[in-house]
Design a protein around this motif. Structure first.
Motif, short mmCIF file in Angstrom:
data_model
loop_
_atom_site.label_atom_id
_atom_site.label_comp_id
_atom_site.label_asym_id
_atom_site.label_seq_id
_atom_site.Cartn_x
_atom_site.Cartn_y
_atom_site.Cartn_z
N GLN A 114 6.23 -10.17 14.75
CA GLN A 114 5.96 -9.32 15.92
C GLN A 114 5.16 -8.09 15.45
OE1 GLN A 114 9.85 -8.55 17.64
NE2 GLN A 114 9.81 -10.47 18.79
N HIS A 115 3.97 -8.33 14.94
CA HIS A 115 3.16 -7.24 14.40
C HIS A 115 2.46 -6.46 15.50
CE1 HIS A 115 4.02 -8.98 10.58
NE2 HIS A 115 3.11 -9.94 10.61
N ASP A 116 2.47 -5.16 15.35
CA ASP A 116 1.73 -4.28 16.25
C ASP A 116 0.36 -4.04 15.61
OD1 ASP A 116 0.61 -2.20 17.69
OD2 ASP A 116 2.46 -1.02 17.81
N TYR A 117 -0.61 -4.85 16.00
CA TYR A 117 -1.90 -4.81 15.31
C TYR A 117 -2.64 -3.48 15.51
CZ TYR A 117 -1.39 -9.77 14.33
OH TYR A 117 -0.93 -10.97 13.88
N THR A 118 -2.48 -2.88 16.67
CA THR A 118 -3.14 -1.58 16.89
C THR A 118 -2.63 -0.56 15.88
OG1 THR A 118 -3.45 -2.02 19.25
CG2 THR A 118 -3.58 0.27 18.52
N ARG A 119 -1.35 -0.53 15.70
CA ARG A 119 -0.73 0.43 14.76
C ARG A 119 -1.16 0.10 13.32
NH1 ARG A 119 4.48 0.89 12.16
NH2 ARG A 119 5.04 3.09 11.86
N ILE A 120 -1.16 -1.17 13.00
CA ILE A 120 -1.53 -1.58 11.64
C ILE A 120 -3.00 -1.24 11.36
CG2 ILE A 120 -1.89 -3.56 10.12
CD1 ILE A 120 0.58 -4.83 11.48
N LEU A 121 -3.88 -1.56 12.29
CA LEU A 121 -5.31 -1.30 12.09
C LEU A 121 -5.59 0.20 12.02
CD1 LEU A 121 -6.86 -4.04 14.38
CD2 LEU A 121 -6.78 -4.02 11.88
N GLN A 123 -3.66 2.32 10.66
CA GLN A 123 -3.28 2.71 9.31
C GLN A 123 -4.27 2.18 8.27
OE1 GLN A 123 1.01 2.62 8.38
NE2 GLN A 123 1.36 2.13 10.54
N PHE A 124 -4.82 0.98 8.48
CA PHE A 124 -5.89 0.51 7.61
C PHE A 124 -7.05 1.51 7.62
CE2 PHE A 124 -5.06 -4.40 7.96
CZ PHE A 124 -3.94 -4.24 7.18
N GLU A 125 -7.39 1.96 8.82
CA GLU A 125 -8.49 2.90 8.99
C GLU A 125 -8.20 4.19 8.22
OE1 GLU A 125 -12.21 3.56 11.28
OE2 GLU A 125 -10.97 1.82 10.82
N ASN A 126 -6.99 4.66 8.30
CA ASN A 126 -6.59 5.90 7.64
C ASN A 126 -6.68 5.78 6.11
OD1 ASN A 126 -3.93 7.58 6.50
ND2 ASN A 126 -5.16 8.70 8.01
N LEU A 127 -6.43 4.59 5.58
CA LEU A 127 -6.46 4.38 4.13
C LEU A 127 -7.83 3.95 3.61
CD1 LEU A 127 -3.04 2.52 3.76
CD2 LEU A 127 -3.56 4.85 3.01
N GLY A 128 -8.76 3.69 4.54
CA GLY A 128 -10.11 3.29 4.12
C GLY A 128 -10.27 1.81 3.89
N CYS A 129 -9.29 0.99 4.28
CA CYS A 129 -9.36 -0.46 4.07
C CYS A 129 -10.56 -1.06 4.78
CB CYS A 129 -8.07 -1.12 4.58
SG CYS A 129 -8.02 -2.90 4.33
N ARG A 130 -11.34 -1.85 4.06
CA ARG A 130 -12.56 -2.42 4.62
C ARG A 130 -12.49 -3.94 4.85
NH1 ARG A 130 -13.19 2.14 5.44
NH2 ARG A 130 -15.00 3.47 5.02
N HIS A 131 -11.52 -4.59 4.24
CA HIS A 131 -11.43 -6.04 4.35
C HIS A 131 -9.96 -6.44 4.50
CE1 HIS A 131 -15.50 -5.95 2.57
NE2 HIS A 131 -14.99 -5.09 1.72
N PHE A 132 -9.69 -7.39 5.39
CA PHE A 132 -8.34 -7.91 5.43
C PHE A 132 -8.35 -9.39 5.78
CE2 PHE A 132 -8.66 -6.85 9.96
CZ PHE A 132 -7.91 -7.84 10.58
#
Length: 350
Positions: A114-121, A123-132
């Motif tokens: 039951q992943h909350d993708y908006t919340r996860i993405l 946080q990816f944005e905040n950490l600079g993640c470019r690929h998943f």
């Protein structure tokens, strides 16, 4: 007549193994296996004229040395030059740096997830993640992925790899419509099919692949094979001091647990009550980032070590974090792969 010297092109990088060596051409994305004798000539005698190299070996191998250099020139690995030119062709820097705290991530999904993708993405944005990579072990309607991909709008994610289960809607026509609409999809891999088929896209993005392999959980990762070699400058440089699989990676397993890799047992909190930033700052999370191939048993003697992935979830000795990957059957001391590659390992596919 001026003495002749030899230089490899800066993009042609040498790696010595126990049995043989490798020239890794990070510009063309290829490698070529060579004798350790040639490695010795190109490294220990790098600053010497060819005539001086021949003299070092008492002229016993003049013909072989000439053949070596002619081979290198004909394959565009290097060139002849004169001594004053040597300083014009410096070696490439082996430093690796990126400005992001996290560069890549994995999200695993099963029927209970039951992943909350908006919340996860966010946080990816905040950490600079470019690929998943999104790995889905159960059949989902294509709209499930549309909702996620729509959420990437106006985000800095560069590429996404989707690993999805074969189902009624996963025909090639539908999948190509999906990759055309969402150009950030790098690979779309459909597992648990009745056939194997690769449908590459000329752009290099939007490749659709069907595989027979049934992938039902995270235990299927960690396979070491030539199919997974990553022949590029970024991987080569990163591998010098970092782990090529786990460095700057964060993962969310099917239950929402935050880990270095979904296959690993250690959790640093759950995405429902812990932020990804909080997780990476916890003691021990970053330790595996710095376990590199020159430290790992057997791998440190392998000519492929700087283009190879490295699994720390499945290792031959669970009590030794520097143990060889359990799902690798290559033996650098004999330069041979085991029967049926690594799939005979009892851990494979468990």
């Amino acid at each position: 007549m001026a003495e002749s010297f030899f230089r490899l092109y800066a993009c042609c990088l040498l790696v010595k193994g126990t049995k043989r060596s490798m020239i890794c051409d990070v510009q063309r994305g290829s490698f070529h296996l060579v004798p350790n004798g040639l490695y010795e000539i190109l490294t220990e005698h790098k600053q010497r004229a060819i005539s001086a190299i021949k003299a070092t070996y008492q002229h016993q191998y003049d013909e072989t040395i000439d053949e070596y250099f002619d081979f290198l020139v004909s394959n565009e690995f290097g060139f002849y030059c004169e001594e004053p030119d040597l300083e014009l062709f410096p070696d490439i820097s082996m430093d690796w740096e990126v400005p992001f705290e996290i560069t890549n991530a994995i999200i695993d999904v099963n029927t209970q997830s039951q992943h909350d993708y908006t919340r996860i993405l966010d946080q990816f944005e905040n950490l600079g993640c470019r690929h998943f990579q999104l790995r889905v072990y159960v059949e989902k309607p294509l709209n499930y992925y549309v909702d996620l991909l729509d959420n990437l709008e106006n985000r800095r994610i560069i590429s996404v790899e989707l690993l999805i289960k074969f189902g009624a809607e996963t025909i090639l026509e539908n999948l190509k419509k999906l990759t055309d609409k969402y150009p950030r999809i790098h690979n779309l891999i459909v597992h648990s099919t009745s056939f194997n088929q690769i449908n590459p896209d000329p752009s290099g993005m939007g490749n659709v692949v069907f595989v027979k392999q049934e992938i039902s959980n995270a235990n299927h990762c960690g396979l070491i094979s030539t199919d997974y070699f990553s022949i590029n400058l970024t991987t080569f440089l990163e591998s010098q001091k970092h782990n090529t699989c786990l460095n700057r990676k964060i993962s969310i397993d099917v239950e929402g647990n935050i880990k270095n890799c979904p296959s690993m047992t250690k959790s640093y909190g759950n995405i429902r009550d812990t932020t990804l930033r909080e997780a990476i700052e916890k003691q021990g999370f970053k330790d595996v980032w710095y376990i590199h191939k020159d430290q790992i048993e057997v791998c440190k003697d392998c000519e492929f070590r700087h283009i190879c992935t490295d699994c720390r979830a499945y290792i031959q000795d669970p009590n030794n974090i520097y143990s060889k990957p359990a799902k690798c059957s290559y033996n650098p001391y004999t330069a041979t792969w085991g029967d049926d590659n690594p799939t005979n390992n009892p851990l494979h596919g468990k």
